[in-house]
Design an enzyme around this catalytic site. Structure first.
Site, PDB file in Angstrom:
ATOM      1  N   GLU A  41      43.045 -36.051  35.320  1.00  0.00           N
ATOM      2  CA  GLU A  41      41.813 -35.639  36.108  1.00  0.00           C
ATOM      3  C   GLU A  41      41.897 -35.745  37.590  1.00  0.00           C
ATOM      4  OE1 GLU A  41      39.635 -34.575  33.954  1.00  0.00           O
ATOM      5  OE2 GLU A  41      40.141 -35.326  32.220  1.00  0.00           O
ATOM      6  N   LYS A  89      34.299 -35.004  42.716  1.00  0.00           N
ATOM      7  CA  LYS A  89      33.295 -34.916  41.558  1.00  0.00           C
ATOM      8  C   LYS A  89      31.994 -34.743  41.999  1.00  0.00           C
ATOM      9  CE  LYS A  89      32.139 -35.188  37.140  1.00  0.00           C
ATOM     10  NZ  LYS A  89      32.298 -36.046  35.730  1.00  0.00           N
ATOM     11  N   ASN A 146      36.667 -27.842  34.468  1.00  0.00           N
ATOM     12  CA  ASN A 146      37.299 -27.423  33.442  1.00  0.00           C
ATOM     13  C   ASN A 146      38.622 -27.069  33.405  1.00  0.00           C
ATOM     14  OD1 ASN A 146      35.189 -28.118  31.554  1.00  0.00           O
ATOM     15  ND2 ASN A 146      34.205 -26.157  31.686  1.00  0.00           N
ATOM     16  N   ARG A 186      30.382 -26.455  38.426  1.00  0.00           N
ATOM     17  CA  ARG A 186      30.751 -27.445  37.440  1.00  0.00           C
ATOM     18  C   ARG A 186      31.851 -26.964  36.662  1.00  0.00           C
ATOM     19  NH1 ARG A 186      26.958 -32.646  36.025  1.00  0.00           N
ATOM     20  NH2 ARG A 186      28.921 -33.822  35.013  1.00  0.00           N
TER      21      ARG A 186
END
Ligand SMILES: NC(=O)c1ccc[n+]([C@@H]2O[C@H](COP(=O)([O-])OP(=O)(O)OC[C@H]3O[C@@H](n4cnc5c(N)ncnc54)[C@H](O)[C@@H]3O)[C@@H](O)[C@H]2O)c1
Ligand SMILES: [Zn+2]
Length: 370
Positions: A190, A232, A251, A247
């Site tokens: 991530e 984020k 993904n 947002r």
């Protein structure tokens, strides 16, 4: 030398909240909550059976020193606990403990504890305050920021939930020292994603300092949590409820990543490993369309490898493209038949492509196979 610490804000108007990041911050939990006026006199601490023996005593001591009465519960560690059954146990714990609207829940643990305890906070008495104390890299850089809470259902992951923002996120990077290596590495998936979608300078910092980061040097790992939370938080502030298409950038790597997890069977890959392969494959899709340079694809693959994450799809799995494509269609990223992908344009920028054909996906899977 004073240990590294820093502070960010998630900017959401009246729902704004601070993220405190640093080595050894756990001892200041109670005082920080008190300053923010969270929890009245009473807090319910939720943790899991791995984290509780390591950190519950320090968290509880800090809360008591700040004048709170702290009641404690540990759920069984593991994804299976993100269930209706465990949630029901949590409701009983809260109600038996005499929970009132002014009390707060403290989630002390990884994403499982955060998602579950956050959803309990969102729903008990129509919503009470909660505080995230993430103890995994995934939860520090991803799940504790942004307000997505929830549980799994037999029909799929994260199908029941609510947007419910915490009042405070407190990430003590020292707690990562007890985290199994594989969990740390998985979190790096991530982290690398954040660099690719938003921030070339951050990506460069990761390239330069990856060894110090994996060695958990306090400043290096602190900068990672800070950098990823900043990215984020900005994405969430721009699109709190995932309605503005911003947002969705988070993904990146997840369309193919989720499909790999589901076709290989949950547990075969760690989430971060699947995302790493998914980013490589999405990069291949972008390369095929000449949307992004080979040099950036090479940098992406190299950083993923240096982080200890996979860059290739096991061949047998890649050959099962029919099952993978079907999984991608179920994964709600399909509009009007074509698959939607987040594709990289350069390190630091991505775009949405809503017209990706099955043929393109098959070619990218083949190219990314071992
Ligand atoms: N809400 C969101 O936006 C969001 C985002 C990403 C992921 N998630 C969710 O988060 C979950 C995954 O989170 P995770 O990776 O943190 O998993 P996790 O909570 O299961 O933690 C991983 C393992 O590490 C153990 N552990 C946690 N902290 C430790 C520590 N400091 N020392 C030793 N062991 C420790 C846990 O007990 C567990 O066994 C998934 O359910 C996923 O759906 C949610
Ligand atoms: Zn993810």
């Amino acid at each position: 030398m004073t240990p590294f610490s820093t502070r960010l804000t998630v900017d959401l108007g009246e729902r704004s909240y601070p993220i405190e990041i640093g080595a050894g911050t756990l001892g200041g939990l109670g005082a920080r909550m008190k300053r923010l006026g969270v929890g009245g006199r009473r807090v319910f601490v939720v943790s899991d059976t791995n984290v509780a023996p390591l950190y519950a005593a320090e968290a509880t001591r800090s809360l008591q020193e700040a004048g709170y009465t702290a009641t404690f519960m540990a759920i069984r560690a593991g994804e299976e606990s993100k269930s209706l059954e465990t949630l029901e146990g949590l409701y009983v714990f809260l109600l038996d403990g005499g929970v009132s609207r002014s009390n707060a829940i403290v989630a002390l643990g990884g994403g499982v504890v955060g998602d579950l305890a956050g959803f309990a906070a969102a729903t008990i008495l129509r919503g009470i305050d909660f505080v995230q104390v993430p103890t995994t890299l995934v939860s520090m850089v991803d799940s504790s920021v942004g307000g997505k809470t929830g549980i799994n259902h037999a029909k799929g992951k994260n199908l029941i939930g609510a947007f419910w923002q915490p009042r405070l996120v407190l990430a003590d990077t020292d707690s990562l020292r007890t985290l199994p290596r594989g969990e740390l590495v998985s979190g790096m998936g991530e982290v690398i994603k954040h660099g690719v979608i938003r921030d070339a300078a951050y990506f460069e910092f990761l390239e330069k300092d990856i060894d110090r980061i994996l060695a958990l040097e306090p400043e290096a790992i602190g900068r990672v949590v800070e950098g990823s939370c900043r990215i984020k938080a900005a994405v969430v502030a721009a699109d709190e409820r995932e309605t503005a298409g911003v947002r969705e950038h988070l993904n990146f790597g997840h369309t193919i990543g989720h499909a790999l997890e589901s076709v290989a069977g949950y547990g075969s890959f760690r989430h971060g490993e699947a995302v790493a392969i998914g980013m490589v494959a999405a990069g291949r899709l972008a390369l095929r369309r000449a949307l992004w340079p080979q040099a950036d694809q090479d940098r992406l693959e190299r950083l993923i490898e240096r982080a200890g994450l996979p860059v290739r799809i096991p061949r047998a799995l890649a050959q099962n493209s029919a099952a993978l494509l079907q999984a991608m269609r179920i994964d709600k990223k399909v509009r009007d038949g074509a698959l939607r992908f987040v594709l990289p344009e350069r390190i630091g920028a991505v775009r949405i492509a809503g017209d990706i054909t099955d043929k393109e996906v098959r070619s990218a899977l083949e190219e990314a196979a071992a």
